[in-house]
Design a protein around this motif. Structure first.
Motif, short mmCIF file in Angstrom:
data_model
loop_
_atom_site.label_atom_id
_atom_site.label_comp_id
_atom_site.label_asym_id
_atom_site.label_seq_id
_atom_site.Cartn_x
_atom_site.Cartn_y
_atom_site.Cartn_z
N SER A 196 -2.98 17.24 -65.43
CA SER A 196 -4.33 16.68 -65.47
C SER A 196 -4.35 15.36 -66.23
N GLU A 197 -3.64 15.33 -67.34
CA GLU A 197 -3.57 14.09 -68.13
C GLU A 197 -2.88 12.97 -67.33
N ALA A 198 -1.80 13.32 -66.63
CA ALA A 198 -1.09 12.32 -65.84
C ALA A 198 -1.94 11.83 -64.67
N PHE A 199 -2.65 12.74 -64.01
CA PHE A 199 -3.52 12.34 -62.90
C PHE A 199 -4.62 11.39 -63.37
N THR A 200 -5.01 11.51 -64.64
CA THR A 200 -6.08 10.67 -65.19
C THR A 200 -5.56 9.30 -65.63
N ASN A 201 -4.36 9.28 -66.20
CA ASN A 201 -3.91 8.07 -66.90
C ASN A 201 -2.75 7.33 -66.25
N LYS A 202 -2.08 7.92 -65.26
CA LYS A 202 -0.85 7.31 -64.75
C LYS A 202 -0.96 6.83 -63.31
N ASP A 203 -2.18 6.54 -62.87
CA ASP A 203 -2.40 5.94 -61.56
C ASP A 203 -1.69 6.70 -60.43
N ASP A 205 -2.54 7.53 -57.51
CA ASP A 205 -2.71 7.04 -56.14
C ASP A 205 -2.11 5.66 -55.94
N ASN A 206 -1.49 5.12 -56.99
CA ASN A 206 -0.78 3.83 -56.91
C ASN A 206 -1.66 2.67 -56.44
N ASN A 207 -2.94 2.71 -56.85
CA ASN A 207 -3.80 1.59 -56.45
C ASN A 207 -4.00 0.57 -57.56
N GLY A 208 -3.33 0.78 -58.71
CA GLY A 208 -3.41 -0.16 -59.80
C GLY A 208 -4.71 -0.13 -60.58
N GLU A 209 -5.55 0.89 -60.33
CA GLU A 209 -6.84 0.98 -61.01
C GLU A 209 -6.96 2.29 -61.79
N ASP A 210 -7.75 2.24 -62.85
CA ASP A 210 -8.02 3.43 -63.66
C ASP A 210 -9.27 4.11 -63.10
N ASP A 211 -9.08 4.87 -62.02
CA ASP A 211 -10.26 5.38 -61.30
C ASP A 211 -10.08 6.81 -60.82
N THR A 212 -9.22 7.58 -61.50
CA THR A 212 -8.98 8.96 -61.07
C THR A 212 -9.23 9.93 -62.21
N TYR A 213 -9.57 11.17 -61.82
CA TYR A 213 -9.77 12.25 -62.77
C TYR A 213 -8.76 13.35 -62.52
N GLY A 214 -8.53 14.15 -63.55
CA GLY A 214 -7.66 15.30 -63.37
C GLY A 214 -8.40 16.44 -62.70
N LEU A 215 -9.39 16.99 -63.38
CA LEU A 215 -10.02 18.24 -62.97
C LEU A 215 -11.44 18.03 -62.42
N GLU A 273 -10.59 13.29 -68.53
CA GLU A 273 -9.96 13.99 -67.41
C GLU A 273 -10.98 14.68 -66.50
N ILE A 274 -12.24 14.73 -66.95
CA ILE A 274 -13.33 15.34 -66.18
C ILE A 274 -14.44 14.31 -66.07
N ASP A 275 -15.06 14.23 -64.91
CA ASP A 275 -16.17 13.31 -64.67
C ASP A 275 -17.22 13.46 -65.77
N LYS A 276 -17.60 12.35 -66.40
CA LYS A 276 -18.55 12.38 -67.51
C LYS A 276 -19.90 12.96 -67.12
N GLU A 277 -20.24 12.92 -65.83
CA GLU A 277 -21.56 13.38 -65.39
C GLU A 277 -21.49 14.72 -64.64
N PHE A 278 -20.40 15.46 -64.80
CA PHE A 278 -20.27 16.70 -64.03
C PHE A 278 -21.42 17.67 -64.30
N GLY A 279 -21.95 17.65 -65.52
CA GLY A 279 -22.97 18.60 -65.93
C GLY A 279 -24.30 18.43 -65.23
N ILE A 280 -24.48 17.32 -64.50
CA ILE A 280 -25.74 17.10 -63.78
C ILE A 280 -25.52 16.91 -62.29
N LYS A 281 -24.28 17.07 -61.84
CA LYS A 281 -23.97 16.80 -60.43
C LYS A 281 -23.84 18.07 -59.61
N GLU A 282 -24.61 18.10 -58.50
CA GLU A 282 -24.49 19.19 -57.54
C GLU A 282 -23.11 19.14 -56.87
#
Length: 536
Positions: A196-203, A205-215, A273-282
């Motif tokens: 989960s940590e690697a999926f969040t911080n180590k790109d 999807d190889n797109n060069g952006e910090d835009d993924t979450y673990g869980l 590692e988790i979307d900051k707004e998960f608590g309000i998202k359907e």
């Protein structure tokens, strides 16, 4: 509760049926229902079945032609049977006293109707009219399914049997992301946390952006996809169900292991590692995150490749979601929590001349789909119209306890023996879907992920073989205090847990939650649940 039903029997003369579980009424009888029409029916099934409607379709034709039962609906409403719209419409119907002949209700409403004397006792009806196949099916989870519809020892409705086995969760992971990062699949909870940590911080999807979450999580928290139950199980915590502790039933959400798991989730949230707004998202909103390829770990049930994971594959054919077994934080294997899934019931209004009708319809539904002379390919999931679930046209829809696992086992055995051409019924249809994907039909991606050689049900085989399935220990009708207090307690539980994860409340607020739970009704509920257990 409502006044006594004032509905008059619209059948002009008393009809006579041939004897037996499938006896046909002559002349035909008119039977009224009410029903919900969910999004799958509106946006998927109906558009692909031209000429058929909710009120006129293959299933209603079958009940009329084979059993002499003409089905009508007093009303229909958009949404699911457990959603507020149906419940609100149902409450109006109950208040009016004008009940349909057969009414689909939840356990709380069933108990209220039984206690107010507005529905028929179906104990003798079930014994007399249920087919051998129906009785065998309903015994698939022991006595629990029928017991859930018993009030004071009497069967007051026919349960819409659903499989608890289907609530088992798996860890669905982007295998292509693991491969991109040179990681192996998880064998322990520690492995999963590192992934989960690697999926969040180590790109990944190889797109060069910090835009993924673990869980992935949703505000529903306990859910068939984007749920938390599988994660909690890794800490030997089993919230939202009743567990047996040294012979006494205890509510899983107040056990100390839950606090440890919440602390781990809070740390993951703090790490991004988790979307900051998960608590309000359907769930539908979080599904868009998955479709866009922004998340890589999901705790969910076997059907997740059908929704929402396939949306990710449709947008990116490299998105390779693979199922893994639940993992543990220590040497003790994680149990797989199975929530009791039978939640809806077919009750018959008091005074209806043909109380056996829902039993005969259950017989017909089961036999037509999975009996010796089944026509699964027409009445359940026709391949020629993209396998849409036309079974939903039926107003009664019970399912076998191990239906899907049985299908996988049959396919698995046929693959090993080279006898796939001899498969029949549902196994034949499902196997063809898997083979069609392997031959290039990308629409069948989900079938391969579930029923393929390394599909989710291979893991279910392992769950069963290793005795890892943990069934909900309470399957009775709601207790008195549950009816009065459960909704409030469940709301409090989700609010506290989500606040702890999001850092809006300290972890020690869990201890206060436990105290509040018992004070606000949980202590009495626990007593009533154990009284139920001791009465068996």
């Amino acid at each position: 509760m409502s006044k006594a039903s004032n509905k008059k029997d619209v059948n002009e003369e008393k009809s006579v049926a041939e004897p037996g579980p499938f006896g046909k009424y002559e002349p035909p009888i008119n039977v009224s229902f009410v029903r919900a029409v969910d999004d799958d029916m509106s946006t998927n099934i109906l558009p692909k079945t031209p000429g058929e409607t909710v009120e006129s379709n293959r299933w209603l034709d079958a009940y009329r032609d084979d059993l002499g039962i003409n089905i009508t609906y007093d009303w229909t409403v958009k949404g699911g049977y457990t959603e507020d719209t149906y419940k609100q419409k149902m409450n109006l119907t109950l208040s009016s006293g004008d009940l349909p002949d057969v009414i689909k209700v939840d356990a709380i409403t069933l108990k209220q109707l039984a206690e107010s004397g507005e529905i028929e006792d179906l104990s003798d009806v079930w014994e007399e009219y249920a087919s051998d196949f129906a009785k065998e099916t309903y015994a698939g989870e022991g006595d629990s399914v029928l017991n859930s519809a018993k009030i004071d020892g009497r069967l007051m409705a026919i349960p819409e049997m659903d499989s608890s086995l289907e609530s088992a969760q798996y860890v669905w992971i982007r295998q292509d992301w693991l491969d991109n990062l040179g990681l192996e699949g998880p064998k322990t909870m520690q492995d999963l946390l590192k992934i989960s940590e690697a999926f969040t911080n180590k790109d990944p999807d190889n797109n060069g952006e910090d835009d993924t979450y673990g869980l992935v999580l949703t505000k529903d928290f306990y859910s068939g996809w984007g749920g938390s139950e599988g994660f909690f199980a890794g800490y030997h915590a089993y919230p939202n169900m009743w567990i047996d502790k040294d012979g006494k039933l205890e509510y899983g959400s107040v056990q100390p292991e839950v606090k440890t798991a919440l602390s781990a989730l809070a740390q993951m949230y703090q790490n991004g590692e988790i979307d900051k707004e998960f608590g309000i998202k359907e769930g539908s909103i979080v599904a868009e995150l998955v479709a866009a390829g922004k998340a890589g770990i999901n705790f969910g049930e076997q059907w997740n490749p059908m929704y929402p994971l396939i949306s990710n594959y449709n947008n990116d054919e490299n998105a390779d979601w693979v199922s893994y077994p639940l993992v543990s934080i220590d040497a003790e294997q994680a149990k797989v929590p199975l929530k009791f899934r039978t939640q809806l019931y077919y009750a018959v209004r008091k005074g209806f001349d043909y109380p056996e009708v829902p039993v005969k319809m259950v017989n017909k539904f089961l036999e037509t789909n999975w009996g010796e002379d089944s026509d699964f390919g027409y009445y359940y999931m026709p391949q020629e119209i993209e396998n849409v679930g036309v079974w939903k046209f039926s107003p009664v829809t019970p399912h076998q306890a191990t239906k899907n696992l049985d299908v996988y086992n049959a396919i698995d055995e046929a693959r090993k023996n080279g006898t796939q051409a001899e498969l029949e019924g549902e196994a034949k249809v499902v196997n063809e879907n898997v083979e069609n994907f392997l031959a290039g039909d990308k629409l069948q991606w989900g079938w391969e992920k579930i029923y393929g050689v390394n599909g989710a049900f291979k893991i279910m085989q392992e769950y069963k073989a290793n005795d890892l399935l943990l069934y909900d220990s309470f399957v009775g009708s709601p207790t008195k205090t549950m009816i009065d207090k459960r909704a409030t307690l469940e709301k409090m539980e989700k609010e506290v847990f989500i606040k702890i994860i999001m850092g809006e409340a300290p972890i020690d607020d869990f201890d206060k939650f436990v105290e509040d739970y018992y004070t606000l009704g949980g202590e009495q509920i626990t007593k009533e649940v154990n009284d139920w257990k001791n009465s068996l």
